[in-house]
Structures are given as structure tokens and as C-alpha cells.
Design a protein around this motif. Structure first.
Motif, PDB file in Angstrom:
ATOM      1  N   ALA A 269      64.051  40.166  10.680  1.00  0.00           N
ATOM      2  CA  ALA A 269      65.215  40.172  11.724  1.00  0.00           C
ATOM      3  C   ALA A 269      66.663  39.915  11.596  1.00  0.00           C
ATOM      4  CB  ALA A 269      64.792  39.512  13.070  1.00  0.00           C
ATOM      5  N   ARG A 270      67.621  40.685  11.943  1.00  0.00           N
ATOM      6  CA  ARG A 270      68.924  40.281  11.460  1.00  0.00           C
ATOM      7  C   ARG A 270      69.526  38.990  12.297  1.00  0.00           C
ATOM      8  NH1 ARG A 270      74.448  42.702  12.744  1.00  0.00           N
ATOM      9  NH2 ARG A 270      73.598  43.070  14.771  1.00  0.00           N
TER      10      ARG A 270
ATOM     11  N   VAL B  91      49.731  49.602   8.295  1.00  0.00           N
ATOM     12  CA  VAL B  91      51.123  49.508   8.925  1.00  0.00           C
ATOM     13  C   VAL B  91      52.077  48.818   8.001  1.00  0.00           C
ATOM     14  CG1 VAL B  91      52.628  49.123  10.721  1.00  0.00           C
ATOM     15  CG2 VAL B  91      50.216  49.679  11.164  1.00  0.00           C
ATOM     16  N   PRO B  92      53.221  49.435   7.717  1.00  0.00           N
ATOM     17  CA  PRO B  92      53.995  48.788   6.757  1.00  0.00           C
ATOM     18  C   PRO B  92      54.773  47.255   7.502  1.00  0.00           C
ATOM     19  CG  PRO B  92      55.087  50.506   7.254  1.00  0.00           C
ATOM     20  CD  PRO B  92      53.620  50.718   8.018  1.00  0.00           C
ATOM     21  N   ALA B  93      54.939  46.196   6.722  1.00  0.00           N
ATOM     22  CA  ALA B  93      55.344  45.051   7.303  1.00  0.00           C
ATOM     23  C   ALA B  93      56.913  45.452   7.773  1.00  0.00           C
ATOM     24  CB  ALA B  93      55.744  44.154   6.198  1.00  0.00           C
ATOM     25  N   LYS B  94      57.152  44.814   9.150  1.00  0.00           N
ATOM     26  CA  LYS B  94      58.266  45.011   9.897  1.00  0.00           C
ATOM     27  C   LYS B  94      59.546  44.145   8.962  1.00  0.00           C
ATOM     28  CE  LYS B  94      56.537  44.914  14.367  1.00  0.00           C
ATOM     29  NZ  LYS B  94      56.593  44.124  15.656  1.00  0.00           N
ATOM     30  N   PRO B  95      60.618  45.015   8.879  1.00  0.00           N
ATOM     31  CA  PRO B  95      61.881  44.267   8.267  1.00  0.00           C
ATOM     32  C   PRO B  95      62.259  43.041   8.902  1.00  0.00           C
ATOM     33  CG  PRO B  95      62.471  46.175   9.534  1.00  0.00           C
ATOM     34  CD  PRO B  95      60.874  46.184   9.517  1.00  0.00           C
TER      35      PRO B  95
END
Length: 86
Positions: A42-43, A36-40
Motif C-alpha cells: 500500500a502507498r 494469485v500474485p501477491a498484492k502490491p
């Protein structure tokens, strides 16, 4: 043979098989999962953005949230030990 006699016989057969070391069928391996690709990241909130006010805080309600995301509908600072969620 009664129902209990049948259950007793099955249980004794299971224990006898366990004592003799009868092999159980090996459980099937789960299929390999895709990476699973890493989550971006958080803004972060900027000071120019106003903080989101909950509707419960505006209405003078308790506003306590449960794990399911529901909010308490009792009045702010209620004396009851439990919350009423809706």
C-alpha cells in the motif's frame, strides 16, 4: 398414505441406511485454484497530500459508516441510538 406417513417412512429409511453404514457418494473435489500474485504494498500518504475530508463531516452530519459504505444522515452528535443511512 398421508403426507406425514410418507415423511416418516423416508426419515426411517434414512436412519436405517445410516445405521447399516450405507456409503454416500463422495463429494466432488473442487478444481485446483491458480496461484494469485501477491498484492502490491500500500502507498503511504505523504505530508504534502491533504487528508480526504468526508462530505458528511463538511455538512455537520454524523458521518457514521455502516458495513456497506453508506453514511449516516442524522446531525452530528445525534441522541438517537440508531443511524439513518443513505
Amino acid at each position: 398414505m398421508s403426507k406425514m406417513d410418507g415423511l416418516r417412512a423416508m426419515r426411517e429409511a434414512k436412519y436405517a441406511a445410516a445405521r447399516t453404514g450405507a456409503a454416500k457418494p463422495a463429494p466432488a473435489k473442487p478444481a485446483a485454484r491458480k496461484a494469485v500474485p501477491a498484492k502490491p504494498a500500500a502507498r503511504k500518504a505523504t505530508p504534502a497530500e491533504p487528508a480526504a475530508a468526508t462530505p458528511a463531516a463538511d455538512a455537520g452530519l454524523c458521518g457514521h459508516r455502516n458495513m456497506g459504505g453508506r453514511t449516516c444522515t442524522r446531525e452530528q452528535g445525534h441522541a438517537a441510538k440508531s443511524h439513518r443511512y443513505s
